[in-house]
Scaffold this motif. Structure first.
Motif, PDB file in Angstrom:
ATOM      1  N   LEU A   1      -6.359  -9.407  -5.467  1.00 53.91           N
ATOM      2  CA  LEU A   1      -5.956  -8.107  -4.946  1.00 53.91           C
ATOM      3  C   LEU A   1      -4.849  -7.476  -5.781  1.00 53.91           C
ATOM      4  O   LEU A   1      -4.893  -6.276  -6.074  1.00 53.91           O
ATOM      5  CB  LEU A   1      -5.502  -8.249  -3.491  1.00 53.91           C
ATOM      6  N   ASN A   2      -3.860  -8.250  -6.183  1.00 58.00           N
ATOM      7  CA  ASN A   2      -2.763  -7.672  -6.975  1.00 58.00           C
ATOM      8  C   ASN A   2      -3.257  -7.158  -8.321  1.00 58.00           C
ATOM      9  O   ASN A   2      -2.760  -6.154  -8.838  1.00 58.00           O
ATOM     10  CB  ASN A   2      -1.627  -8.689  -7.151  1.00 58.00           C
ATOM     11  N   GLU A   3      -4.272  -7.808  -8.891  1.00 56.26           N
ATOM     12  CA  GLU A   3      -4.855  -7.333 -10.151  1.00 56.26           C
ATOM     13  C   GLU A   3      -5.579  -6.009  -9.942  1.00 56.26           C
ATOM     14  O   GLU A   3      -5.500  -5.101 -10.777  1.00 56.26           O
ATOM     15  CB  GLU A   3      -5.847  -8.351 -10.699  1.00 56.26           C
ATOM     16  N   VAL A   4      -6.287  -5.903  -8.833  1.00 56.18           N
ATOM     17  CA  VAL A   4      -7.025  -4.686  -8.525  1.00 56.18           C
ATOM     18  C   VAL A   4      -6.063  -3.508  -8.385  1.00 56.18           C
ATOM     19  O   VAL A   4      -6.285  -2.424  -8.939  1.00 56.18           O
ATOM     20  CB  VAL A   4      -7.846  -4.859  -7.232  1.00 56.18           C
ATOM     21  N   ILE A   5      -4.981  -3.719  -7.651  1.00 58.00           N
ATOM     22  CA  ILE A   5      -3.997  -2.659  -7.427  1.00 58.00           C
ATOM     23  C   ILE A   5      -3.358  -2.229  -8.749  1.00 58.00           C
ATOM     24  O   ILE A   5      -3.204  -1.032  -9.029  1.00 58.00           O
ATOM     25  CB  ILE A   5      -2.920  -3.138  -6.432  1.00 58.00           C
TER      26      ILE A   5
ATOM     27  N   ILE B   1      -4.556   3.098  -3.428  1.00 57.57           N
ATOM     28  CA  ILE B   1      -5.840   2.750  -2.807  1.00 57.57           C
ATOM     29  C   ILE B   1      -5.585   2.700  -1.305  1.00 57.57           C
ATOM     30  O   ILE B   1      -5.154   1.676  -0.764  1.00 57.57           O
ATOM     31  CB  ILE B   1      -6.360   1.387  -3.315  1.00 57.57           C
ATOM     32  N   GLU B   2      -5.819   3.818  -0.624  1.00 54.77           N
ATOM     33  CA  GLU B   2      -5.456   3.926   0.789  1.00 54.77           C
ATOM     34  C   GLU B   2      -6.138   2.875   1.657  1.00 54.77           C
ATOM     35  O   GLU B   2      -5.586   2.402   2.648  1.00 54.77           O
ATOM     36  CB  GLU B   2      -5.798   5.329   1.319  1.00 54.77           C
ATOM     37  N   GLY B   3      -7.359   2.487   1.297  1.00 53.39           N
ATOM     38  CA  GLY B   3      -8.113   1.562   2.129  1.00 53.39           C
ATOM     39  C   GLY B   3      -7.496   0.185   2.269  1.00 53.39           C
ATOM     40  O   GLY B   3      -7.760  -0.511   3.256  1.00 53.39           O
ATOM     41  N   ILE B   4      -6.677  -0.212   1.319  1.00 54.56           N
ATOM     42  CA  ILE B   4      -6.081  -1.546   1.387  1.00 54.56           C
ATOM     43  C   ILE B   4      -5.101  -1.646   2.547  1.00 54.56           C
ATOM     44  O   ILE B   4      -5.186  -2.549   3.380  1.00 54.56           O
ATOM     45  CB  ILE B   4      -5.413  -1.903   0.045  1.00 54.56           C
ATOM     46  N   SER B   5      -4.179  -0.698   2.636  1.00 53.04           N
ATOM     47  CA  SER B   5      -3.240  -0.720   3.761  1.00 53.04           C
ATOM     48  C   SER B   5      -3.929  -0.334   5.064  1.00 53.04           C
ATOM     49  O   SER B   5      -3.605  -0.856   6.136  1.00 53.04           O
ATOM     50  CB  SER B   5      -2.047   0.196   3.492  1.00 53.04           C
TER      51      SER B   5
END
Length: 338
Positions: free
Chosen positions: A274-278, A285-289
């Protein structure tokens, strides 16, 4: 109609696209950005390369890093900053508004605030006193900024508890390539806009993993059922989820490479952390939060949301996506319903 002065707070892709629509409609437009280095590019080259590439913007979009100057005399003020920044920006906005001005505030960000679970319009209502605003509305729907600035025919909805406010937003932004409908279901519109980002992450993962149309149709349909269930738990009209702010927005966000949430899902499906994606995305990326907020709200309201739960477990608990899919397929049998 008479031309308006419109302030747009947030010079990302969507804020810039809305500012461009307003400028093309002949309104006076001020686009506020906290990144001062964006100002000369937008004002002199009429581009916003980082977000929208080489697309030429209307020359009447005037950028500024001075919020006071942006909102001075504005008839409408659009909040298009990331959800996590909305409260701070709204607090700043309230210090610049005057009681004799009272613009209509428009929430144009699709998200839910972590911790408080508040919708963007609720944040604006809490931070900007009633004496400093004429009303609050929301603009939402299937509208990637990249398509809007290229004049791809786009349909959105403008809503407010006060229909006259919704119709004011509608009148200011509607044109031949950007058609605006009006309505009053603020709750359903904002829940639809926020929660479709969660499902879009799942859709991106399915794409990378090689799943075909059957799996995608299953995700869209049952994902929409989850969105509708949670929205209705807060008082939304179920019909809203069959319209632009529901199935329309879900479709465009869960099928397009322009969707950051879809692209994030693609990378997660490829095995990226996930940290790599961000870090790779370089944009919010609003969908993550929102996934975390939706999961917590579902627990609070006792709403069954198995797809959202699975995506939450993938994002925040390291669950294997393929294992999650198998668990969803193996759930106890039940009747179909929303």
């Amino acid at each position: 109609m008479n031309k308006s002065k419109i302030a747009v707070l947030g010079a990302g892709s969507w804020g810039t696209a809305l500012a461009n629509v307003a400028a093309e409609n002949g309104h006076t437009v001020r686009l506020w950005t906290y990144k001062a280095d964006q100002v000369p590019e937008i004002n002199e080259q009429h581009t916003n390369q980082h977000y929208l590439g080489a697309v030429q913007l209307n020359a009447n979009v005037v950028a500024t890093a001075d919020m006071a100057a942006a909102v001075e005399g504005a008839d409408l003020v659009l909040s298009v900053v990331p959800t996590k920044a909305t409260r701070q920006v709204a607090q700043q906005l309230s210090t610049y508004l005057q009681t004799d001005q009272q613009p209509v505030l428009v929430a144009a960000t699709k998200g839910l605030e972590p911790g408080t679970f508040k919708r963007v319009s609720q944040i604006l209502a809490e931070e900007v006193p009633e004496t400093l605003r004429a009303g609050i509305g929301v603009i939402s729907g299937p509208s990637h900024a990249e398509g809007v600035v290229k004049h791809d025919p786009t349909l959105v909805t403008a809503v407010s508890d006060d229909l006259a406010v919704a119709e004011l937003i509608q009148a200011n932004f509607n044109n031949q390539t950007f058609r605006v409908y009006s309505g009053t279901d603020v709750i359903g519109t904002e829940f639809g806009g926020a929660l479709k980002n969660v499902i879009a992450i799942g859709a991106g993962a399915l794409e990378t993993l090689g799943y075909d149309a059957n799996a995608k149709a299953a995700l869209f349909t049952r994902g929409l059922a989850e969105i509708s269930r949670l929205g209705q738990a807060f008082g939304a009209n179920p019909i809203t989820f069959m319209g632009l702010a529901g199935v329309g927005d879900l479709f465009v966000t869960a099928t397009s490479i322009h969707s950051r949430n879809f692209r994030a899902g693609e990378q997660l499906g490829a095995g990226k952390a996930l940290n790599e994606v961000i870090e790779d995305m370089g944009m919010v990326i609003e969908g993550i939060s929102t996934t975390k907020v939706a999961y917590e709200l579902a627990q609070q309201k006792h709403v069954e949301m198995p797809i959202t739960t699975m995506i939450y477990q993938v994002l925040y608990q390291g669950k294997d996506i393929q294992a999650g899919i198998q668990e969803l397929m193996g759930r106890p049998l039940q009747k179909e319903g929303f």
